[in-house]
Scaffold this motif. Structure first.
Motif, PDB file in Angstrom:
ATOM      1  N   MET A   1       0.836  -1.343  -0.040  1.00  0.00           N
ATOM      2  CA  MET A   1       0.032  -0.019  -0.154  1.00  0.00           C
ATOM      3  C   MET A   1       0.759   1.184   0.140  1.00  0.00           C
ATOM      4  SD  MET A   1      -3.194  -1.104   2.580  1.00  0.00           S
ATOM      5  CE  MET A   1      -3.885   0.512   2.392  1.00  0.00           C
ATOM      6  N   LEU A   2       1.803   1.281   0.814  1.00  0.00           N
ATOM      7  CA  LEU A   2       2.887   2.373   0.690  1.00  0.00           C
ATOM      8  C   LEU A   2       3.602   2.451  -0.546  1.00  0.00           C
ATOM      9  CD1 LEU A   2       4.412   2.016   4.441  1.00  0.00           C
ATOM     10  CD2 LEU A   2       2.911   3.655   3.532  1.00  0.00           C
ATOM     11  N   VAL A   3       4.163   1.680  -1.155  1.00  0.00           N
ATOM     12  CA  VAL A   3       4.642   1.689  -2.457  1.00  0.00           C
ATOM     13  C   VAL A   3       3.607   2.106  -3.358  1.00  0.00           C
ATOM     14  CG1 VAL A   3       5.876   0.441  -4.121  1.00  0.00           C
ATOM     15  CG2 VAL A   3       6.578  -0.113  -1.842  1.00  0.00           C
ATOM     16  N   LEU A   4       2.524   1.501  -3.713  1.00  0.00           N
ATOM     17  CA  LEU A   4       1.582   1.828  -4.474  1.00  0.00           C
ATOM     18  C   LEU A   4       0.777   3.256  -4.383  1.00  0.00           C
ATOM     19  CD1 LEU A   4      -0.652  -1.429  -4.831  1.00  0.00           C
ATOM     20  CD2 LEU A   4       0.939  -0.531  -6.812  1.00  0.00           C
ATOM     21  N   GLY A   5       0.702   3.648  -3.188  1.00  0.00           N
ATOM     22  CA  GLY A   5       0.392   4.939  -2.811  1.00  0.00           C
ATOM     23  C   GLY A   5       1.238   6.043  -3.357  1.00  0.00           C
ATOM     24  N   LEU A   6       2.566   5.942  -3.023  1.00  0.00           N
ATOM     25  CA  LEU A   6       3.273   7.095  -3.470  1.00  0.00           C
ATOM     26  C   LEU A   6       3.482   6.972  -4.964  1.00  0.00           C
ATOM     27  CD1 LEU A   6       6.222   6.619  -0.428  1.00  0.00           C
ATOM     28  CD2 LEU A   6       4.361   8.427  -0.794  1.00  0.00           C
TER      29      LEU A   6
ATOM     30  N   VAL B   1      -4.305   7.842   2.009  1.00  0.00           N
ATOM     31  CA  VAL B   1      -3.966   7.741   3.276  1.00  0.00           C
ATOM     32  C   VAL B   1      -5.219   7.280   4.289  1.00  0.00           C
ATOM     33  CG1 VAL B   1      -3.737   9.558   5.169  1.00  0.00           C
ATOM     34  CG2 VAL B   1      -2.365   9.825   3.184  1.00  0.00           C
ATOM     35  N   ILE B   2      -6.504   7.488   3.675  1.00  0.00           N
ATOM     36  CA  ILE B   2      -7.701   7.253   4.444  1.00  0.00           C
ATOM     37  C   ILE B   2      -7.745   5.711   4.226  1.00  0.00           C
ATOM     38  CG2 ILE B   2     -10.338   7.293   4.399  1.00  0.00           C
ATOM     39  CD1 ILE B   2     -10.114   9.948   3.439  1.00  0.00           C
ATOM     40  N   ALA B   3      -7.699   5.190   3.213  1.00  0.00           N
ATOM     41  CA  ALA B   3      -7.518   3.591   2.950  1.00  0.00           C
ATOM     42  C   ALA B   3      -6.407   2.862   3.701  1.00  0.00           C
ATOM     43  CB  ALA B   3      -7.374   3.531   1.615  1.00  0.00           C
ATOM     44  N   PHE B   4      -5.458   3.455   3.874  1.00  0.00           N
ATOM     45  CA  PHE B   4      -4.271   2.943   4.517  1.00  0.00           C
ATOM     46  C   PHE B   4      -4.518   3.024   5.959  1.00  0.00           C
ATOM     47  CE2 PHE B   4      -0.072   3.203   6.824  1.00  0.00           C
ATOM     48  CZ  PHE B   4       0.597   2.073   6.221  1.00  0.00           C
ATOM     49  N   LEU B   5      -5.114   4.108   6.814  1.00  0.00           N
ATOM     50  CA  LEU B   5      -5.500   4.338   7.955  1.00  0.00           C
ATOM     51  C   LEU B   5      -6.761   3.260   8.376  1.00  0.00           C
ATOM     52  CD1 LEU B   5      -5.142   8.086   8.740  1.00  0.00           C
ATOM     53  CD2 LEU B   5      -3.793   6.243   9.549  1.00  0.00           C
ATOM     54  N   ASN B   6      -7.527   3.248   7.627  1.00  0.00           N
ATOM     55  CA  ASN B   6      -8.870   2.384   7.679  1.00  0.00           C
ATOM     56  C   ASN B   6      -8.337   0.472   7.585  1.00  0.00           C
ATOM     57  OD1 ASN B   6     -11.519   1.392   7.647  1.00  0.00           O
ATOM     58  ND2 ASN B   6     -11.229   1.022   5.384  1.00  0.00           N
TER      59      ASN B   6
ATOM     60  N   VAL C   1      -7.136  -2.865  -2.527  1.00  0.00           N
ATOM     61  CA  VAL C   1      -7.230  -3.801  -3.613  1.00  0.00           C
ATOM     62  C   VAL C   1      -6.301  -4.103  -4.544  1.00  0.00           C
ATOM     63  CG1 VAL C   1      -8.772  -4.295  -5.756  1.00  0.00           C
ATOM     64  CG2 VAL C   1      -9.843  -3.051  -3.830  1.00  0.00           C
ATOM     65  N   GLY C   2      -5.453  -2.950  -4.955  1.00  0.00           N
ATOM     66  CA  GLY C   2      -4.346  -3.246  -5.543  1.00  0.00           C
ATOM     67  C   GLY C   2      -3.204  -3.805  -4.739  1.00  0.00           C
ATOM     68  N   ALA C   3      -3.117  -3.482  -3.396  1.00  0.00           N
ATOM     69  CA  ALA C   3      -1.913  -4.173  -2.574  1.00  0.00           C
ATOM     70  C   ALA C   3      -2.567  -5.584  -2.456  1.00  0.00           C
ATOM     71  CB  ALA C   3      -2.087  -3.393  -1.178  1.00  0.00           C
ATOM     72  N   ILE C   4      -3.702  -5.798  -2.097  1.00  0.00           N
ATOM     73  CA  ILE C   4      -4.072  -7.423  -1.862  1.00  0.00           C
ATOM     74  C   ILE C   4      -3.813  -8.243  -3.377  1.00  0.00           C
ATOM     75  CG2 ILE C   4      -5.869  -9.003  -1.838  1.00  0.00           C
ATOM     76  CD1 ILE C   4      -7.181  -6.717   0.262  1.00  0.00           C
ATOM     77  N   ALA C   5      -4.016  -7.705  -4.513  1.00  0.00           N
ATOM     78  CA  ALA C   5      -3.588  -8.334  -5.739  1.00  0.00           C
ATOM     79  C   ALA C   5      -2.201  -8.422  -5.851  1.00  0.00           C
ATOM     80  CB  ALA C   5      -3.954  -7.442  -6.897  1.00  0.00           C
ATOM     81  N   CYS C   6      -1.312  -7.429  -5.402  1.00  0.00           N
ATOM     82  CA  CYS C   6       0.277  -7.441  -5.242  1.00  0.00           C
ATOM     83  C   CYS C   6       0.516  -8.665  -4.231  1.00  0.00           C
ATOM     84  CB  CYS C   6       0.623  -6.095  -4.968  1.00  0.00           C
ATOM     85  SG  CYS C   6       0.754  -5.019  -6.138  1.00  0.00           S
ATOM     86  N   GLU C   7      -0.167  -8.801  -3.402  1.00  0.00           N
ATOM     87  CA  GLU C   7       0.238 -10.047  -2.284  1.00  0.00           C
ATOM     88  C   GLU C   7      -0.203 -11.167  -3.090  1.00  0.00           C
ATOM     89  OE1 GLU C   7       1.050 -12.235   1.020  1.00  0.00           O
ATOM     90  OE2 GLU C   7       1.572 -10.220   0.364  1.00  0.00           O
ATOM     91  N   ALA C   8      -1.401 -11.300  -3.456  1.00  0.00           N
ATOM     92  CA  ALA C   8      -1.931 -12.749  -4.104  1.00  0.00           C
ATOM     93  C   ALA C   8      -0.684 -12.925  -5.186  1.00  0.00           C
ATOM     94  CB  ALA C   8      -2.946 -12.541  -4.986  1.00  0.00           C
ATOM     95  N   ALA C   9      -0.242 -11.973  -6.021  1.00  0.00           N
ATOM     96  CA  ALA C   9       0.719 -12.348  -6.948  1.00  0.00           C
ATOM     97  C   ALA C   9       1.938 -12.720  -6.495  1.00  0.00           C
ATOM     98  CB  ALA C   9       0.992 -11.010  -7.985  1.00  0.00           C
ATOM     99  N   TYR C  10       2.432 -12.171  -5.251  1.00  0.00           N
ATOM    100  CA  TYR C  10       3.649 -12.683  -4.484  1.00  0.00           C
ATOM    101  C   TYR C  10       3.370 -14.042  -4.017  1.00  0.00           C
ATOM    102  CZ  TYR C  10       6.997 -13.144  -0.950  1.00  0.00           C
ATOM    103  OH  TYR C  10       8.123 -13.460  -0.069  1.00  0.00           O
ATOM    104  N   GLU C  11       2.301 -14.400  -3.479  1.00  0.00           N
ATOM    105  CA  GLU C  11       2.000 -15.705  -3.148  1.00  0.00           C
ATOM    106  C   GLU C  11       2.081 -16.791  -4.115  1.00  0.00           C
ATOM    107  OE1 GLU C  11      -1.109 -15.812  -0.180  1.00  0.00           O
ATOM    108  OE2 GLU C  11      -0.456 -14.358   0.905  1.00  0.00           O
ATOM    109  N   THR C  12       1.655 -16.319  -5.162  1.00  0.00           N
ATOM    110  CA  THR C  12       1.555 -17.407  -6.289  1.00  0.00           C
ATOM    111  C   THR C  12       2.710 -17.614  -6.951  1.00  0.00           C
ATOM    112  OG1 THR C  12      -0.963 -16.436  -6.910  1.00  0.00           O
ATOM    113  CG2 THR C  12       0.619 -17.645  -8.768  1.00  0.00           C
ATOM    114  N   TYR C  13       3.678 -16.482  -6.716  1.00  0.00           N
ATOM    115  CA  TYR C  13       5.288 -16.666  -7.390  1.00  0.00           C
ATOM    116  C   TYR C  13       5.935 -17.576  -6.435  1.00  0.00           C
ATOM    117  CZ  TYR C  13       9.859 -15.623  -7.744  1.00  0.00           C
ATOM    118  OH  TYR C  13      11.420 -15.722  -7.901  1.00  0.00           O
ATOM    119  N   VAL C  14       5.439 -17.360  -5.046  1.00  0.00           N
ATOM    120  CA  VAL C  14       6.366 -18.267  -4.101  1.00  0.00           C
ATOM    121  C   VAL C  14       5.985 -19.585  -4.159  1.00  0.00           C
ATOM    122  CG1 VAL C  14       6.574 -18.713  -1.554  1.00  0.00           C
ATOM    123  CG2 VAL C  14       6.925 -16.114  -2.234  1.00  0.00           C
TER     124      VAL C  14
END
Length: 147
Positions: free
Chosen positions: A31-36, A59-64, A128-141
């Motif tokens: 989320m931090l990387v995608l946000g920036l 920022v709102i999504a990150f805090l939430n 949503v984008g961060a969770i998609a990145c996590e899913a791609a990472y877990e698939t790769y692993v």
């Protein structure tokens, strides 16, 4: 000899328990990387108004995300009676308070900068984008572990 090497795990692939237990931390990092990154891209493509709206939504999504994570953790501790005891009313109050604070922040942004509406809404979808990145990472692993 070839059979011995095939049983060895890939040194880069963590154990399944470690992989899944670190998912929330990695989602926060994504989320931090995608946000920036996307804030800079939206500034370049759509201008400062949309970029500021996107940044505010991010920022709102990150805090939430973090408030939700701590709320679920507190609720789970309450149900399982582990860790420090927490008031059930306090957990529910914090859960509802985060929606009030998010709504107040969104209202403030929209009344101050009405042209940033689209950016704000897109920024709210950052998890949503961060969770998609996590899913791609877990698939790769999983694929790397398999080979």
């Amino acid at each position: 000899m070839a059979q011995e090497n095939s049983n060895l795990e890939t040194p880069l692939a963590p154990a399944p328990e470690d992989l899944y237990s670190g998912a929330a931390r990695r989602i926060s990092q994504f989320m931090l990387v995608l946000g920036l990154t996307l804030t800079a891209g939206s500034w370049w493509k759509f201008g400062h108004s949309s970029a500021l709206g996107f940044l505010a939504g991010s920022v709102i999504a990150f805090l939430n995300f973090h408030w939700l994570k701590s709320g679920v953790s507190g609720l789970a501790d309450r149900v399982t009676n582990t860790g420090k005891p927490q008031s059930g009313k306090g957990i529910v109050a914090r859960f509802l308070l985060r929606y009030v604070l998010m709504g107040a922040a969104a209202y403030g942004i929209l009344t101050s900068f009405p042209t940033s509406l689209r950016g704000l809404f897109v920024g709210l979808f950052l998890p949503v984008g961060a969770i998609a990145c996590e899913a791609a990472y877990e698939t790769y692993v999983a694929v790397a572990r398999r080979n």
